[in-house]
Scaffold this motif. Sequence first.
Motif, PDB file in Angstrom:
ATOM      1  N   THR A  82      -1.023 -65.185 -43.850  1.00  0.00           N
ATOM      2  CA  THR A  82      -2.430 -65.507 -44.012  1.00  0.00           C
ATOM      3  C   THR A  82      -2.842 -65.185 -45.441  1.00  0.00           C
ATOM      4  O   THR A  82      -2.313 -64.257 -46.064  1.00  0.00           O
ATOM      5  CB  THR A  82      -3.332 -64.752 -43.018  1.00  0.00           C
ATOM      6  N   TRP A 123      -0.191 -60.579 -44.913  1.00  0.00           N
ATOM      7  CA  TRP A 123      -1.531 -60.996 -45.316  1.00  0.00           C
ATOM      8  C   TRP A 123      -1.609 -60.827 -46.817  1.00  0.00           C
ATOM      9  O   TRP A 123      -1.263 -59.767 -47.340  1.00  0.00           O
ATOM     10  CB  TRP A 123      -2.601 -60.151 -44.623  1.00  0.00           C
ATOM     11  N   ASP A 137      -4.293 -62.309 -38.202  1.00  0.00           N
ATOM     12  CA  ASP A 137      -3.494 -61.465 -39.090  1.00  0.00           C
ATOM     13  C   ASP A 137      -2.470 -60.641 -38.302  1.00  0.00           C
ATOM     14  O   ASP A 137      -1.384 -60.352 -38.798  1.00  0.00           O
ATOM     15  CB  ASP A 137      -4.387 -60.515 -39.889  1.00  0.00           C
TER      16      ASP A 137
END
Length: 147
Positions: free
Chosen positions: A109, A129, A123
């Motif tokens: 992400t 992330w 997430d």
Amino acid sequence: MNLTVYLSGEIHTDWRKRLKEGCEAHNLSITFTSAVTDHDASDAAGDVLGVESVSYWRDHKSAKVNAIRTKTLIESCDIAIVRFGDKYKQWNAAFDAGYCAALGTPYITLHNEDIIHPLKEVDGSAIAWATTPEQVIEILKYTLTKE
């Protein structure tokens, strides 16, 4: 090794360009794929099936036609990058992330810290992330160049 990387999500900033240029600068062997990023073309994808007077049905047809491309590209990618921007809600990106999770396709992400809470489940299934395309480039670089 060559990777196929699917780019999903926000279409109003240059994150795709920065990501592609950064990977090219590092000579990474990556083929990038993406949903249609021309908003008008995406909205009109179903128009080939006939004109609709009700916007719901136009959107429904276009979503189905767009899904042919999206589903095929996600199923054939090695990794997906899912970008959530600040200006609009990217429900399609959340759906793409969920589809990746269901398939077991790794995804990263890409979003700012201020939307961590609404994306906690998205997430939670991501392999990483990142907050910048440059961080994603470093992950892809590590993936392709470290033994």
